[in-house]
Design a protein around this motif. Sequence first.
Motif: not given
Length: 196
Positions: A114-115, A118, A122, A124, A127, A133, A137
Amino acid sequence: MMVIQPINYSFFQQPTLDLARALLGKLLVKETELGTVSGWIVETEAYIGPEDRAAHGFENRRTKRTEVMFGPPGYAYTYVMHTHCLMNVVSGEIGCPEAVLIRALEPCCGIDLMYQRRGKEKKELALTNGPGKLTKSLGIVKGDYGRALFEYPLFIAEGKEIGSIAVGPRIGIHNSREAVHYPWRFWVKDSRFVSK
């Protein structure tokens, strides 16, 4: 590692407002070549065309984009809005264009991925706390349109118990006259991950 199974098709065979509530706490899962990412659903919105002015299927508007909503429930209705892909679960009877928008998730697995998708900077919380979003992710794209959500690689699975459910009007549908006030948004009351 526990194998996550798609939910039984019969889960999707309930009225749209019931499904919008029942989806809370369920796990939304997307498997890609890079790995599996998932999140617990914490916020949904119901859209019930043909009478719902906020719905893409208002007045039974049937286009290439809305076609999947006229089919059976349990399939993905994805579309792009303001450059963001949004993900809906088709609901209701065949021939009735209804769907539930997935508005927010609480991250479950694949958080590193996810990081990556995104941005490392960011928080958490940011996310998956919005409909555009969460698709970014999870790697959900417009090409997932029409996928069965009771089969791999994009599916709903059993999730976890949730606390009380809050109910209110939907977000960002200003030009929808009376539909602006319909209390068809549902969210997990104590979740930090609901959209703002």
